[in-house]
Design a protein around this motif. Structure first.
Motif, PDB file in Angstrom:
ATOM      1  N   ILE A   1       0.697  -0.963   0.105  1.00  0.00           N
ATOM      2  CA  ILE A   1      -0.212  -0.169  -0.121  1.00  0.00           C
ATOM      3  C   ILE A   1       0.842   1.201  -0.081  1.00  0.00           C
ATOM      4  CG2 ILE A   1      -1.829   1.150   1.270  1.00  0.00           C
ATOM      5  CD1 ILE A   1      -2.474  -1.591   2.493  1.00  0.00           C
ATOM      6  N   ASN A   2       0.809   2.137  -1.080  1.00  0.00           N
ATOM      7  CA  ASN A   2       1.436   3.335  -1.003  1.00  0.00           C
ATOM      8  C   ASN A   2       0.442   4.346  -0.905  1.00  0.00           C
ATOM      9  OD1 ASN A   2       3.174   5.246  -1.543  1.00  0.00           O
ATOM     10  ND2 ASN A   2       3.477   4.580  -3.812  1.00  0.00           N
ATOM     11  N   ALA A   3       0.600   5.176   0.126  1.00  0.00           N
ATOM     12  CA  ALA A   3      -0.100   6.008   0.892  1.00  0.00           C
ATOM     13  C   ALA A   3       0.477   7.638   1.229  1.00  0.00           C
ATOM     14  CB  ALA A   3      -1.446   5.490   1.666  1.00  0.00           C
ATOM     15  N   PRO A   4      -0.176   8.523   1.302  1.00  0.00           N
ATOM     16  CA  PRO A   4       0.537   9.708   2.208  1.00  0.00           C
ATOM     17  C   PRO A   4       0.669   9.147   3.635  1.00  0.00           C
ATOM     18  CG  PRO A   4      -1.434  10.443   0.846  1.00  0.00           C
ATOM     19  CD  PRO A   4      -1.483   9.036   0.603  1.00  0.00           C
ATOM     20  N   ARG A   5       1.844   9.872   4.082  1.00  0.00           N
ATOM     21  CA  ARG A   5       1.979   9.480   5.356  1.00  0.00           C
ATOM     22  C   ARG A   5       0.989   9.777   6.711  1.00  0.00           C
ATOM     23  NH1 ARG A   5       7.081   8.278   6.901  1.00  0.00           N
ATOM     24  NH2 ARG A   5       8.711   8.364   5.326  1.00  0.00           N
ATOM     25  N   HIS A   6       0.162  10.955   6.214  1.00  0.00           N
ATOM     26  CA  HIS A   6      -0.970  11.158   7.209  1.00  0.00           C
ATOM     27  C   HIS A   6      -2.035  10.138   6.981  1.00  0.00           C
ATOM     28  CE1 HIS A   6      -2.572  13.015   3.280  1.00  0.00           C
ATOM     29  NE2 HIS A   6      -3.844  12.906   4.014  1.00  0.00           N
ATOM     30  N   VAL A   7      -2.022   9.209   5.994  1.00  0.00           N
ATOM     31  CA  VAL A   7      -3.087   8.222   6.206  1.00  0.00           C
ATOM     32  C   VAL A   7      -2.801   7.235   6.943  1.00  0.00           C
ATOM     33  CG1 VAL A   7      -4.510   6.569   4.575  1.00  0.00           C
ATOM     34  CG2 VAL A   7      -3.852   9.093   3.894  1.00  0.00           C
ATOM     35  N   ASP A   8      -3.669   6.681   8.020  1.00  0.00           N
ATOM     36  CA  ASP A   8      -3.316   5.487   8.926  1.00  0.00           C
ATOM     37  C   ASP A   8      -3.817   4.166   8.200  1.00  0.00           C
ATOM     38  OD1 ASP A   8      -2.302   7.047  10.646  1.00  0.00           O
ATOM     39  OD2 ASP A   8      -4.134   7.517  11.903  1.00  0.00           O
ATOM     40  N   ILE A   9      -3.082   3.292   8.254  1.00  0.00           N
ATOM     41  CA  ILE A   9      -3.289   1.850   7.621  1.00  0.00           C
ATOM     42  C   ILE A   9      -3.042   0.873   8.532  1.00  0.00           C
ATOM     43  CG2 ILE A   9      -2.823   0.481   5.717  1.00  0.00           C
ATOM     44  CD1 ILE A   9      -1.688   2.810   4.046  1.00  0.00           C
ATOM     45  N   PHE A  10      -4.238   0.121   9.125  1.00  0.00           N
ATOM     46  CA  PHE A  10      -4.290  -0.998   9.991  1.00  0.00           C
ATOM     47  C   PHE A  10      -4.574  -2.267   9.382  1.00  0.00           C
ATOM     48  CE2 PHE A  10      -4.522   2.990  12.346  1.00  0.00           C
ATOM     49  CZ  PHE A  10      -3.448   3.152  13.161  1.00  0.00           C
ATOM     50  N   ARG A  11      -4.038  -3.334   9.839  1.00  0.00           N
ATOM     51  CA  ARG A  11      -4.927  -4.421   9.521  1.00  0.00           C
ATOM     52  C   ARG A  11      -6.349  -4.411  10.538  1.00  0.00           C
ATOM     53  NH1 ARG A  11      -0.151  -7.490  11.684  1.00  0.00           N
ATOM     54  NH2 ARG A  11      -1.526  -7.564  13.601  1.00  0.00           N
ATOM     55  N   GLN A  12      -7.380  -5.010  10.038  1.00  0.00           N
ATOM     56  CA  GLN A  12      -8.608  -4.920  10.512  1.00  0.00           C
ATOM     57  C   GLN A  12      -8.734  -5.364  12.108  1.00  0.00           C
ATOM     58  OE1 GLN A  12     -11.851  -7.358   9.343  1.00  0.00           O
ATOM     59  NE2 GLN A  12     -13.201  -5.789   9.826  1.00  0.00           N
ATOM     60  N   GLU A  13      -7.964  -6.533  12.478  1.00  0.00           N
ATOM     61  CA  GLU A  13      -8.028  -6.845  13.900  1.00  0.00           C
ATOM     62  C   GLU A  13      -7.205  -5.813  14.739  1.00  0.00           C
ATOM     63  OE1 GLU A  13      -4.555  -9.122  11.745  1.00  0.00           O
ATOM     64  OE2 GLU A  13      -6.733  -8.544  11.407  1.00  0.00           O
ATOM     65  N   VAL A  14      -6.272  -5.228  14.196  1.00  0.00           N
ATOM     66  CA  VAL A  14      -5.535  -4.228  15.113  1.00  0.00           C
ATOM     67  C   VAL A  14      -6.198  -2.935  15.107  1.00  0.00           C
ATOM     68  CG1 VAL A  14      -3.491  -2.403  14.897  1.00  0.00           C
ATOM     69  CG2 VAL A  14      -3.351  -4.934  14.204  1.00  0.00           C
ATOM     70  N   TYR A  15      -6.965  -2.555  14.012  1.00  0.00           N
ATOM     71  CA  TYR A  15      -8.146  -1.325  14.234  1.00  0.00           C
ATOM     72  C   TYR A  15      -9.170  -1.714  14.825  1.00  0.00           C
ATOM     73  CZ  TYR A  15     -11.402   2.222  12.492  1.00  0.00           C
ATOM     74  OH  TYR A  15     -12.416   3.234  12.521  1.00  0.00           O
ATOM     75  N   LEU A  16      -9.531  -2.630  14.939  1.00  0.00           N
ATOM     76  CA  LEU A  16     -10.737  -2.991  15.851  1.00  0.00           C
ATOM     77  C   LEU A  16     -10.273  -2.809  17.326  1.00  0.00           C
ATOM     78  CD1 LEU A  16     -12.679  -5.673  14.008  1.00  0.00           C
ATOM     79  CD2 LEU A  16     -13.260  -3.317  14.267  1.00  0.00           C
ATOM     80  N   SER A  17      -8.958  -3.550  17.644  1.00  0.00           N
ATOM     81  CA  SER A  17      -8.515  -3.322  18.968  1.00  0.00           C
ATOM     82  C   SER A  17      -8.354  -1.961  19.589  1.00  0.00           C
ATOM     83  CB  SER A  17      -7.190  -4.199  19.142  1.00  0.00           C
ATOM     84  OG  SER A  17      -6.711  -4.211  20.285  1.00  0.00           O
ATOM     85  N   ILE A  18      -7.420  -1.160  18.616  1.00  0.00           N
ATOM     86  CA  ILE A  18      -7.542   0.357  18.873  1.00  0.00           C
ATOM     87  C   ILE A  18      -8.728   0.966  19.069  1.00  0.00           C
ATOM     88  CG2 ILE A  18      -6.450   2.361  18.063  1.00  0.00           C
ATOM     89  CD1 ILE A  18      -4.706   0.800  16.353  1.00  0.00           C
ATOM     90  N   LYS A  19      -9.832   0.739  18.415  1.00  0.00           N
ATOM     91  CA  LYS A  19     -10.959   1.298  18.398  1.00  0.00           C
ATOM     92  C   LYS A  19     -11.745   0.947  19.914  1.00  0.00           C
ATOM     93  CE  LYS A  19     -15.247   1.648  15.811  1.00  0.00           C
ATOM     94  NZ  LYS A  19     -15.969   1.181  14.483  1.00  0.00           N
ATOM     95  N   GLU A  20     -11.444  -0.274  20.264  1.00  0.00           N
ATOM     96  CA  GLU A  20     -12.202  -0.823  21.467  1.00  0.00           C
ATOM     97  C   GLU A  20     -11.529  -0.164  22.741  1.00  0.00           C
ATOM     98  OE1 GLU A  20     -11.996  -4.763  23.922  1.00  0.00           O
ATOM     99  OE2 GLU A  20     -12.808  -4.837  21.828  1.00  0.00           O
ATOM    100  N   SER A  21     -10.188  -0.082  22.431  1.00  0.00           N
ATOM    101  CA  SER A  21      -9.132   0.619  23.583  1.00  0.00           C
ATOM    102  C   SER A  21      -9.665   2.200  23.682  1.00  0.00           C
ATOM    103  CB  SER A  21      -7.814   0.556  23.372  1.00  0.00           C
ATOM    104  OG  SER A  21      -7.337  -0.708  23.428  1.00  0.00           O
ATOM    105  N   ASN A  22      -9.832   2.825  22.651  1.00  0.00           N
ATOM    106  CA  ASN A  22     -10.102   4.198  22.970  1.00  0.00           C
ATOM    107  C   ASN A  22     -11.693   4.254  23.415  1.00  0.00           C
ATOM    108  OD1 ASN A  22      -7.871   4.965  21.603  1.00  0.00           O
ATOM    109  ND2 ASN A  22      -8.693   5.066  19.433  1.00  0.00           N
TER     110      ASN A  22
END
Length: 76
Positions: free
Chosen positions: A34-55
């Motif tokens: 994945i080539n994206a600008p630095r300000h774009v966060d890219i996560f595997r879904q399971e990591v994203y869901l864990s971060i979201k739950e922690s927040n």
């Protein structure tokens, strides 16, 4: 959901700024780049869901804090 077929070495582009390239296909596993600008966060879904739950957990006040607040409001 948009479904696209791509072969090794082929890409898709998302809104002029994000390019997703199929790097390898090995059995049931697809390796993508994945080539994206630095300000774009890219996560595997399971990591994203864990971060979201922690927040959500960290933003929610502790039950004893809520009870103390309710008690103070009742006193006024």
């Amino acid at each position: 959901m948009l479904v696209l077929s791509r072969k090794k070495g082929e890409s898709i582009v998302i809104q002029d700024h994000i390019e997703v390239t199929v790097l390898a296909v090995e059995g049931d596993t697809v390796k993508i780049g994945i080539n994206a600008p630095r300000h774009v966060d890219i996560f595997r879904q399971e990591v994203y869901l864990s971060i979201k739950e922690s927040n959500v957990e960290s933003a929610a006040p502790a039950p004893q804090t809520l009870n103390a607040l309710l008690d103070r409001l009742k006193q006024k």
